[in-house]
Scaffold this active site. Sequence first.
Site, short mmCIF file in Angstrom:
data_model
loop_
_atom_site.label_atom_id
_atom_site.label_comp_id
_atom_site.label_asym_id
_atom_site.label_seq_id
_atom_site.Cartn_x
_atom_site.Cartn_y
_atom_site.Cartn_z
CG HIS A 1 -2.00 -0.98 1.21
ND1 HIS A 1 -3.24 -0.78 0.67
CD2 HIS A 1 -2.01 -2.24 1.68
CE1 HIS A 1 -3.98 -1.86 0.82
NE2 HIS A 1 -3.24 -2.78 1.43
NE ARG B 1 -2.81 10.47 9.75
CZ ARG B 1 -2.48 9.55 10.67
NH1 ARG B 1 -3.32 8.58 10.95
NH2 ARG B 1 -1.35 9.63 11.33
CE LYS C 1 -1.98 10.88 2.70
NZ LYS C 1 -2.72 10.00 1.77
C1 26V Z 1 2.11 2.08 7.97
C2 26V Z 1 2.56 2.03 9.25
C3 26V Z 1 3.99 1.92 9.50
C4 26V Z 1 4.23 1.29 10.83
C5 26V Z 1 3.47 1.95 11.94
C6 26V Z 1 2.00 1.94 11.72
C7 26V Z 1 1.62 2.06 10.30
C8 26V Z 1 0.28 2.16 10.01
C9 26V Z 1 -0.14 2.22 8.71
C10 26V Z 1 0.77 2.19 7.70
C11 26V Z 1 0.21 2.13 6.34
C12 26V Z 1 0.47 3.25 5.47
C13 26V Z 1 0.04 2.84 4.11
C14 26V Z 1 -1.30 3.36 3.70
O1 26V Z 1 -2.17 3.68 4.46
N1 26V Z 1 -1.44 3.42 2.42
C15 26V Z 1 -2.62 3.92 1.79
O2 26V Z 1 -3.38 2.79 1.39
C16 26V Z 1 -4.58 3.17 0.73
C17 26V Z 1 -5.35 1.90 0.44
O3 26V Z 1 -4.66 1.12 -0.46
C18 26V Z 1 -4.25 3.94 -0.53
O4 26V Z 1 -5.44 4.36 -1.13
C19 26V Z 1 -3.39 5.17 -0.21
O5 26V Z 1 -2.98 5.81 -1.38
C20 26V Z 1 -2.19 4.74 0.59
O6 26V Z 1 -1.46 5.87 1.04
#
Ligand code: 26V
Length: 834
Positions: free
Chosen positions: A378, A570, A575
């Site tokens: 993601h 966010r 962004k």
């Molecule tokens: C990463 C991390 C890193 C470790 C600590 C906690 C944590 C929590 C969440 C994340 C995920 C970040 C990735 C994310 O949210 N990506 C988003 O995913 C969406 C669904 O696929 C997408 O539409 C967005 O463009 C993308 O930024």
Amino acid sequence: MNEQRAIARASRTSGIRDLLRQYECGPIQLTGTNNALYERHLMFDNVVDPAVVGPRERFEAIARSVRDILSQRWLHTEQAYQNHNPKRVYYLSMEFLIGRSLANTIMNLMLDQAVRQCVDRNGHDWLALLEQEPDAGLGNGGLGRLAACFLDSMATMQLPAMGYGLRYEYGIFRQSISDGWQHEEADHWLRRPDPWEVARPQEQVEVRLGCSFEVRSGSLAVIPGEPSSLLGIPYDRPVVGYGGRTVNTLRLWAAAAPEVFDFHAFSAGDFVGALAERLTAESLTRVLYPDDSTSRGKGLRFVQEYFLVACSLADLVRRFRRDNSDWHALPGKIAIQLNDTHPSLAVAELMRILLDEAHLGWDEAWDLTRQTLAYTNHTLLPEALEKWPLRWFEVLLPRHLDIILKINHHLLEEVRARYPGDAGRAERISLVEEGGVRRIRMANLAIVGSHSTNGVAAIHSKLLRTKTVKDLADMFPDRFSNKTNGVTPRRWIRLANPALADIITQAIGDGWITDLAEMEKLRPLADDAGFREAIRRAKRDAKSQFADWLKSGSGVAVDPATIFDSQVKRIHEYKRQLLNGLRVVVLYNRLRENPDLEIAPRTFFFAGKAAPAYNLAKLIIKFLNNLAGTIDGDPAVRGRLKVVFLPEYCVSLAERLIPASDVSNQISTAGYEASGTSNMKFMMNGALTLGTRDGATIEMAEAAGEDNFFLFGLTAEQVIGSQGWYDPRWHYDNEPETRAALDLIFSDHFSRYEPGLFGPLRDVLLTHGDHYRHLADLTSYLDADQRLIKLYADQEGWARKVILNIAASGRFSSDRTIAEYASEIWDVRPCPVP
Ligand code: 26V
């Protein structure tokens, strides 16, 4: 697609009415008369007199009544799965951003009319009652909300699927804004009993760890060499598919200490110490990590991830073993989807189970593991790619480390055989990152240990393959694919925007609700003046409703006659909320310079949370708030420009704001936003997009036709290509409006009483090279904005484009996405519940 249509038709023939007939209390008795479900709940659950209850008790009683109605169907669903023993999907995710459930569940059960009638008849305020339910904010943003949309689609399409996650006691923090700054407050969403969850302590599982923990001065300390164990207690939540035929389960795990009481410590007088151990165990699932871009140094997060994996795999393997004696049937019966790398320890855990518990040989175990698991990426942001210190594995999961190192050994042998002498390639592919601190690269582990890796929009999947993990993609090209994201039209159109939903249904029937491709039928209506007027009216009403809600809740007055222009997500540098802020400053400057300028009056909405430790993102929030304050205080622009920063962005706020928006800003630096999903929600709700060629916005513009979009800015290739020579100073020196906007900010016009406050913004934009290319894109953003404003003056032309956008939004239903996962990755089929 045909399969999806068939499913759609089947789920439209309502099963719930039959069910209600069987059920002793039909919809009419849901509330109101003596003995009705609702009153029984008030009386027996809350022990209150129905005549004097408050809205919270009413909410609980109605929710419990709805749960009663669906519970039989919930049992039937699991029974159907047990009888047919179909291949099942398990969706493993650290986040499920569910939002509220009452109205959505009632809609999916097709009970909305009946419930509304009863509530109205009793003189209750339905909207106030709905407000009693806290948002289940168990996610940070897009990734968690996608998981919730997927659950809705899987249940609607009657797929035998289950979600697995963690039951955080505290969800994403609550944001308040004071003096323009973000403050975080704990979101204790479970303070009151949650009517949707069912605890199932009899299905608890044990999780073994290679070390113990204790709380030392408020933080968790590891005691190496002393193995310990934890219990996972499942809490199930119903996921009702549209039409109410299938009710799937979202199973969330809560951590607890094993029931063995430390009698030794107790008799030695350490009663408090023995109980503290309990609290330590329970603290594991206490809180969701609110930082969505880095996990550096977060040991507790690592344990949380393992806990999710260990509980879920133990549970699904137990279920598999109940019906299947042959381990080799595993990939024929189970598909496990890993939502990002967060649950990617599943590779090592499944290997451990197959080796140590099933006693299979390495090659067999490896084959089964790979065929069962699939991984979705993601994000390409390097700082968000998880890499856990090898030392943590040594202490906590020594057996898993053995397994990972052996996987790596085989992998590197294969690399050396295929690319002899290419040491650089072996180093890049290795599961272990060498250097000061040795780390395990979780994305590499997930790719190597699964049969499928997908990105979430075409451009993202391509960059993933050709840049981020190029060496692995060269080696395993067949594993890589794209699955463009989608969102559920049930929550995001029918529930959030009932007026628009009704207009669409009147025009083309209600098939779109479960087959969004039917929106295509609206295309010819772009030329129908009556339909254009109906669409405009729906938008006007949604804007007025939003304005009323905002005024009554916060006192902020916005004018629904102005263009509502929104950016909600966010707060992140990539962004580019800051680019939007610069656009507003330029427009403000134009009016200051030329007070007689004719412009369409506009309201700019911002909403979004910054990670608590992301100081620059917090400064951007402060900047936007100061911008709002200064513009409000300037009589020269009053009534023509207004900026509003809406605090506490959450699913429920999105449900209100998106239907009311005319313009959707999707302006990330090209190549950085994996997909985006709010872009799709805005499109479906009749907003036009001002956006860069990034993520799924590219595909949306393709579907609608580029002339129905307002695209601008550098392409991803241009961003990558500009790396050697880009200089933001050039824009400052050569573009008068850019220069004037920056000068105004750095002259403290927006920080009169806090001189120098926005110095760090100058550093980011000018001194440190403007990594995210704000200045490169500002003028083309303004050009696109100008085109958009010109169109707005032509209300018929605007409505035409709005309709063409809605008509083209069919591809962005999560039903289409799930149909692709089901046939191309999971190989699962619907299992209708009789
Ligand atoms: C990463 C991390 C890193 C470790 C600590 C906690 C944590 C929590 C969440 C994340 C995920 C970040 C990735 C994310 O949210 N990506 C988003 O995913 C969406 C669904 O696929 C997408 O539409 C967005 O463009 C993308 O930024």
